[in-house]
Design a protein around this motif. Structure first.
Motif, PDB file in Angstrom:
ATOM      1  N   SER A 182     -54.066  -7.486-175.885  1.00 52.79           N
ATOM      2  CA  SER A 182     -53.593  -6.530-176.881  1.00 52.79           C
ATOM      3  C   SER A 182     -54.708  -5.589-177.312  1.00 52.79           C
ATOM      4  CB  SER A 182     -53.035  -7.285-178.091  1.00 52.79           C
ATOM      5  OG  SER A 182     -52.717  -6.407-179.146  1.00 52.79           O
ATOM      6  N   THR A 183     -55.902  -6.127-177.514  1.00 51.00           N
ATOM      7  CA  THR A 183     -57.042  -5.297-177.912  1.00 51.00           C
ATOM      8  C   THR A 183     -57.430  -4.327-176.816  1.00 51.00           C
ATOM      9  OG1 THR A 183     -57.815  -7.158-179.257  1.00 51.00           O
ATOM     10  CG2 THR A 183     -59.376  -5.392-178.828  1.00 51.00           C
ATOM     11  N   VAL A 184     -57.425  -4.784-175.570  1.00 49.23           N
ATOM     12  CA  VAL A 184     -57.774  -3.909-174.444  1.00 49.23           C
ATOM     13  C   VAL A 184     -56.734  -2.798-174.273  1.00 49.23           C
ATOM     14  CG1 VAL A 184     -58.070  -3.846-171.938  1.00 49.23           C
ATOM     15  CG2 VAL A 184     -59.108  -5.696-173.270  1.00 49.23           C
ATOM     16  N   LEU A 185     -55.446  -3.132-174.402  1.00 47.94           N
ATOM     17  CA  LEU A 185     -54.401  -2.114-174.281  1.00 47.94           C
ATOM     18  C   LEU A 185     -54.533  -1.052-175.373  1.00 47.94           C
ATOM     19  CD1 LEU A 185     -51.253  -4.294-173.428  1.00 47.94           C
ATOM     20  CD2 LEU A 185     -52.478  -2.741-171.905  1.00 47.94           C
ATOM     21  N   ALA A 186     -54.858  -1.490-176.589  1.00 50.59           N
ATOM     22  CA  ALA A 186     -55.061  -0.524-177.668  1.00 50.59           C
ATOM     23  C   ALA A 186     -56.231   0.404-177.363  1.00 50.59           C
ATOM     24  CB  ALA A 186     -55.289  -1.261-178.985  1.00 50.59           C
ATOM     25  N   THR A 187     -57.279  -0.116-176.764  1.00 53.23           N
ATOM     26  CA  THR A 187     -58.433   0.706-176.381  1.00 53.23           C
ATOM     27  C   THR A 187     -58.046   1.754-175.345  1.00 53.23           C
ATOM     28  OG1 THR A 187     -59.943  -1.126-176.846  1.00 53.23           O
ATOM     29  CG2 THR A 187     -60.753   0.633-175.414  1.00 53.23           C
ATOM     30  N   LEU A 188     -57.317   1.343-174.316  1.00 57.38           N
ATOM     31  CA  LEU A 188     -56.891   2.284-173.277  1.00 57.38           C
ATOM     32  C   LEU A 188     -55.956   3.346-173.849  1.00 57.38           C
ATOM     33  CD1 LEU A 188     -56.267  -0.205-170.314  1.00 57.38           C
ATOM     34  CD2 LEU A 188     -58.232   1.305-170.673  1.00 57.38           C
ATOM     35  N   GLY A 189     -55.062   2.938-174.751  1.00 59.56           N
ATOM     36  CA  GLY A 189     -54.169   3.913-175.373  1.00 59.56           C
ATOM     37  C   GLY A 189     -54.925   4.938-176.194  1.00 59.56           C
ATOM     38  N   GLY A 190     -55.940   4.491-176.939  1.00 63.73           N
ATOM     39  CA  GLY A 190     -56.728   5.433-177.725  1.00 63.73           C
ATOM     40  C   GLY A 190     -57.486   6.417-176.861  1.00 63.73           C
ATOM     41  N   VAL A 191     -58.069   5.951-175.770  1.00 63.37           N
ATOM     42  CA  VAL A 191     -58.790   6.845-174.854  1.00 63.37           C
ATOM     43  C   VAL A 191     -57.842   7.864-174.236  1.00 63.37           C
ATOM     44  CG1 VAL A 191     -60.053   6.931-172.666  1.00 63.37           C
ATOM     45  CG2 VAL A 191     -60.621   5.193-174.381  1.00 63.37           C
ATOM     46  N   LEU A 192     -56.676   7.422-173.830  1.00 60.97           N
ATOM     47  CA  LEU A 192     -55.729   8.329-173.182  1.00 60.97           C
ATOM     48  C   LEU A 192     -55.222   9.388-174.160  1.00 60.97           C
ATOM     49  CD1 LEU A 192     -54.434   8.703-170.404  1.00 60.97           C
ATOM     50  CD2 LEU A 192     -52.507   7.333-171.197  1.00 60.97           C
ATOM     51  N   LEU A 193     -54.936   9.010-175.398  1.00 57.49           N
ATOM     52  CA  LEU A 193     -54.479   9.973-176.387  1.00 57.49           C
ATOM     53  C   LEU A 193     -55.571  10.981-176.716  1.00 57.49           C
ATOM     54  CD1 LEU A 193     -52.457   7.669-178.820  1.00 57.49           C
ATOM     55  CD2 LEU A 193     -51.537   9.367-177.218  1.00 57.49           C
ATOM     56  N   ALA A 194     -56.827  10.526-176.764  1.00 56.02           N
ATOM     57  CA  ALA A 194     -57.935  11.444-177.034  1.00 56.02           C
ATOM     58  C   ALA A 194     -58.133  12.416-175.878  1.00 56.02           C
ATOM     59  CB  ALA A 194     -59.214  10.646-177.285  1.00 56.02           C
ATOM     60  N   ALA A 195     -58.026  11.921-174.642  1.00 53.01           N
ATOM     61  CA  ALA A 195     -58.211  12.795-173.486  1.00 53.01           C
ATOM     62  C   ALA A 195     -57.078  13.800-173.345  1.00 53.01           C
ATOM     63  CB  ALA A 195     -58.317  11.947-172.214  1.00 53.01           C
ATOM     64  N   ASN A 196     -55.907  13.483-173.874  1.00 55.42           N
ATOM     65  CA  ASN A 196     -54.754  14.381-173.767  1.00 55.42           C
ATOM     66  C   ASN A 196     -54.785  15.489-174.821  1.00 55.42           C
ATOM     67  OD1 ASN A 196     -52.270  15.066-172.474  1.00 55.42           O
ATOM     68  ND2 ASN A 196     -51.161  14.238-174.233  1.00 55.42           N
ATOM     69  N   ASP A 197     -55.667  15.373-175.805  1.00 59.24           N
ATOM     70  CA  ASP A 197     -55.770  16.368-176.882  1.00 59.24           C
ATOM     71  C   ASP A 197     -57.099  17.098-176.749  1.00 59.24           C
ATOM     72  OD1 ASP A 197     -55.658  17.889-179.132  1.00 59.24           O
ATOM     73  OD2 ASP A 197     -55.389  16.220-180.531  1.00 59.24           O
ATOM     74  N   PRO A 198     -57.095  18.411-176.515  1.00 55.79           N
ATOM     75  CA  PRO A 198     -58.361  19.137-176.336  1.00 55.79           C
ATOM     76  C   PRO A 198     -59.169  19.279-177.617  1.00 55.79           C
ATOM     77  CG  PRO A 198     -56.504  20.665-176.348  1.00 55.79           C
ATOM     78  CD  PRO A 198     -55.926  19.286-176.351  1.00 55.79           C
ATOM     79  N   GLY A 199     -58.586  19.019-178.762  1.00 57.57           N
ATOM     80  CA  GLY A 199     -59.293  19.166-180.022  1.00 57.57           C
ATOM     81  C   GLY A 199     -60.226  18.011-180.302  1.00 57.57           C
ATOM     82  N   PRO A 200     -61.017  18.113-181.362  1.00 59.64           N
ATOM     83  CA  PRO A 200     -61.942  17.032-181.734  1.00 59.64           C
ATOM     84  C   PRO A 200     -61.188  15.812-182.242  1.00 59.64           C
ATOM     85  CG  PRO A 200     -61.953  18.747-183.408  1.00 59.64           C
ATOM     86  CD  PRO A 200     -61.110  19.264-182.272  1.00 59.64           C
ATOM     87  N   VAL A 201     -61.858  14.661-182.168  1.00 60.24           N
ATOM     88  CA  VAL A 201     -61.280  13.401-182.616  1.00 60.24           C
ATOM     89  C   VAL A 201     -61.707  13.164-184.058  1.00 60.24           C
ATOM     90  CG1 VAL A 201     -61.140  10.916-182.221  1.00 60.24           C
ATOM     91  CG2 VAL A 201     -61.315  12.484-180.279  1.00 60.24           C
ATOM     92  N   ALA A 202     -60.723  13.038-184.960  1.00 53.85           N
ATOM     93  CA  ALA A 202     -61.024  12.845-186.375  1.00 53.85           C
ATOM     94  C   ALA A 202     -61.284  11.369-186.661  1.00 53.85           C
ATOM     95  CB  ALA A 202     -59.863  13.344-187.226  1.00 53.85           C
ATOM     96  N   PRO A 203     -62.311  11.056-187.451  1.00 53.34           N
ATOM     97  CA  PRO A 203     -62.607   9.643-187.793  1.00 53.34           C
ATOM     98  C   PRO A 203     -61.709   9.126-188.914  1.00 53.34           C
ATOM     99  CG  PRO A 203     -64.250  11.080-188.771  1.00 53.34           C
ATOM    100  CD  PRO A 203     -63.331  11.975-187.976  1.00 53.34           C
ATOM    101  N   THR A 204     -60.485   8.822-188.589  1.00 54.94           N
ATOM    102  CA  THR A 204     -59.536   8.284-189.562  1.00 54.94           C
ATOM    103  C   THR A 204     -59.501   6.760-189.472  1.00 54.94           C
ATOM    104  OG1 THR A 204     -57.705   8.452-187.999  1.00 54.94           O
ATOM    105  CG2 THR A 204     -58.142  10.371-189.393  1.00 54.94           C
ATOM    106  N   SER A 205     -58.855   6.147-190.440  1.00 50.91           N
ATOM    107  CA  SER A 205     -58.791   4.680-190.448  1.00 50.91           C
ATOM    108  C   SER A 205     -57.955   4.125-189.301  1.00 50.91           C
ATOM    109  CB  SER A 205     -58.227   4.184-191.784  1.00 50.91           C
ATOM    110  OG  SER A 205     -56.866   4.566-191.921  1.00 50.91           O
ATOM    111  N   GLY A 206     -56.942   4.884-188.871  1.00 51.23           N
ATOM    112  CA  GLY A 206     -56.102   4.432-187.774  1.00 51.23           C
ATOM    113  C   GLY A 206     -55.006   3.465-188.177  1.00 51.23           C
TER     114      GLY A 206
END
Length: 404
Positions: free
Chosen positions: A241-265
Motif C-alpha cells: 500500500s505504501t509503495v503504491l501510494a508512492t508511485l501514484g504521487g510520482v505519476l500525478l506530479a509528472a503529469n502536472d507541469p506546474g510546481p509541486v505544493a508542499p501540502t499535508s496530503g
C-alpha cells in the motif's frame, strides 16, 4: 511473540459432531464459526450502478466539451485516472486487510516532492529511491501494527504525522526538475492499472484468498490477535500500500507541469479511501468487488473534469467527502446483503439437543415408549415360598441314613 490464539487450529467444537471439511465448505471463517460464504452478487449489482453513473457523467462531459476527452486531453485524463487509481488500490488493499492506511495522501505528496527535486537524476534513480524509502517506511508501519496488534488507522495516522513533518520542511512549491512525460504511454499505463485492478478483484473473489486477506478482520474482541498468517498478510499489504501510494504521487506530479505544493496530503487520503469505499470495499475489511475500483476511479476522474468544465470549484476534500459518504452506504449494503440469507443452503440452521451449547448439536431422539415393538411381554414373577427353598430337601436326610 506468539500470534496464534489457543485453540485456533480447531475447525469444530469438540461436541459439534460436524466434520472439518463440511465447515470449510460452509463457513468463510470456520475457526470462529462466522456463518456463510460471502455473496458476490451484491457487489456486481453495485458495480452496475457505478457503470451507469460513469456512462451518465461521461455523456454529460461530452455534451459540455467533447474536446476534453480527445487527443492530449484524453491522455492527461487517463494519467490522472491511473494516479488516482494507484492511490485507490493502496487504500482498498489496506481496507481489505482491516488495517486502513491513512498515510496514503501524505506519502504521495512526499514522493511527488522528492521526484520534483531529484527528477533530473533520471527516472530509475529518483523513483527507485522513493520506492526504497517507502518500502522501509511501510515495513516499520507494518511491524508496529502487527507486533503491537494496534489498529492500522491509528498507527498509520501517526506515520502520516511523521511524513507531514518531512513535507513541512519546504516552505515553497518545488519546481519540476525532470522532463518525464507519462502521457506518451498513457494507454499502456491505464491498461496496466485496469488489469491489476480487475485481476485483484477476481482473485479477491476466490473464497480462500478472500478469507486469507481478510483474516486480520476481528471476529469477537478486536484486541485479540488473529494469528501469524493474519499478521504476515497484513504486513505485506501495508508495505505494498505504501509503495503504491508512492508511485501514484510520482505519476500525478509528472503529469502536472506546474510546481509541486508542499501540502499535508490528508485530502488525498480522504479521496483515496472514499474512492475505495465507493468501489464497494467494506470498511470492516475482507469484502470487496471485482470491477468496482476501476469503475469508481473512472467515475470520480471524469466527474472532476466535468466539474472543471462547468466552472465548479470542488476541492479534493469535497469530492473525497462525498465519495466517503456514499461509500459508507455501500459498506452497509455489502455487509447486510453479502451474507447468506437465513435458511439458505450456505447457512445451515443449528439444531438443539436440549442442552445449553454454542456449537452444533444433534437432533432430539424420537419417542422410545414402545421400543422395540417386537419384544414379547414378560410374565409377572411368581412369589417365592420361603419354606420351599431348595435348601429344604424332600429326599432322605443324612441322619436318617445313619440310623438305618
Amino acid at each position: 511473540m506468539a500470534y496464534e490464539e489457543a485453540g485456533r487450529d480447531r475447525l469444530a467444537e469438540p461436541t459439534s459432531g460436524v466434520p472439518a471439511a463440511v465447515l470449510e465448505n460452509v463457513f468463510d471463517d470456520p475457526t470462529h464459526g462466522e456463518p456463510g460464504r460471502d455473496r458476490i452478487g451484491v457487489h456486481l449489482g453495485w458495480e452496475l450502478l457505478l457503470l451507469a453513473g460513469l456512462a451518465a457523467v461521461s455523456w454529460l462531459l461530452w455534451q459540455e466539451n467533447s474536446a476534453a476527452v480527445r487527443d492530449g486531453n484524453l491522455r492527461t485524463l487517463l494519467i490522472d485516472a491511473v494516479g488516482l487509481g494507484l492511490l485507490a488500490l493502496a487504500a482498498g488493499l489496506s481496507l481489505r486487510t482491516a488495517a486502513p492506511n491513512l498515510a496514503i495522501g501524505p506519502i504521495a505528496v512526499a514522493a511527488a516532492l522528492h521526484y520534483a527535486e531529484q527528477g533530473d537524476r533520471g527516472l530509475p534513480v529518483s523513483i527507485g529511491q522513493a520506492v526504497a524509502v517507502a518500502a522501509v517506511g511501510g515495513l516499520a508501519l507494518a511491524l508496529v501494527v502487527v507486533v503491537l496488534h494496534v489498529p492500522g488507522w491509528a498507527a498509520s495516522l501517526a506515520g502520516a504525522a511523521a511524513v507531514v513533518v518531512y513535507i513541512e520542511r519546504r516552505s515553497a512549491p518545488v519546481l519540476m526538475q525532470g522532463d518525464y512525460d507519462p502521457t506518451g504511454s498513457a494507454g499502456y499505463l491505464f491498461a496496466g492499472f485496469a488489469a491489476v485492478a480487475v485481476l485483484g478483484g477476481l482473485f479477491g473473489a476466490v473464497r480462500a484468498i478472500r478469507r486469507l486477506v481478510g483474516r486480520y478482520r476481528p471476529i469477537a474482541d478486536p484486541a485479540r490477535r488473529r494469528g501469524a498468517a493474519a499478521a504476515v498478510v497484513t504486513a505485506v499489504a501495508l508495505i505494498i500500500s505504501t509503495v503504491l501510494a508512492t508511485l501514484g504521487g510520482v505519476l500525478l506530479a509528472a503529469n502536472d507541469p506546474g510546481p509541486v505544493a508542499p501540502t499535508s496530503g490528508l485530502d488525498g487520503t480522504v479521496l483515496a479511501i472514499g474512492v475505495a469505499l465507493l468501489a464497494g470495499t467494506s470498511a470492516y475489511g475482507r469484502r470487496g468487488g471485482v470491477f468496482g475500483t476501476l469503475l469508481a476511479v473512472g467515475l470520480v476522474t471524469v466527474f472532476q473534469v466535468y466539474a472543471s468544465e462547468r466552472g465548479w470549484t470542488l476541492s479534493d476534500w469535497v469530492v473525497g467527502g462525498a465519495a466517503l459518504g456514499v461509500g459508507l452506504l455501500a459498506t452497509r449494503l455489502v455487509e447486510t446483503l453479502g451474507r447468506p440469507r437465513s435458511g439458505s443452503p450456505d447457512k445451515p440452521e443449528p439444531v438443539s439437543d436440549g442442552t445449553i451449547s454454542s456449537g452444533w448439536t444433534m437432533p432430539q431422539p424420537q419417542s422410545v415408549d414402545n421400543w422395540p415393538p417386537t419384544l414379547p411381554t414378560q410374565a409377572a414373577p411368581q412369589p417365592v415360598d420361603p419354606w420351599r427353598d431348595p435348601r429344604w430337601e424332600d429326599g432322605p436326610r443324612r441322619w436318617d441314613t445313619d440310623e438305618r
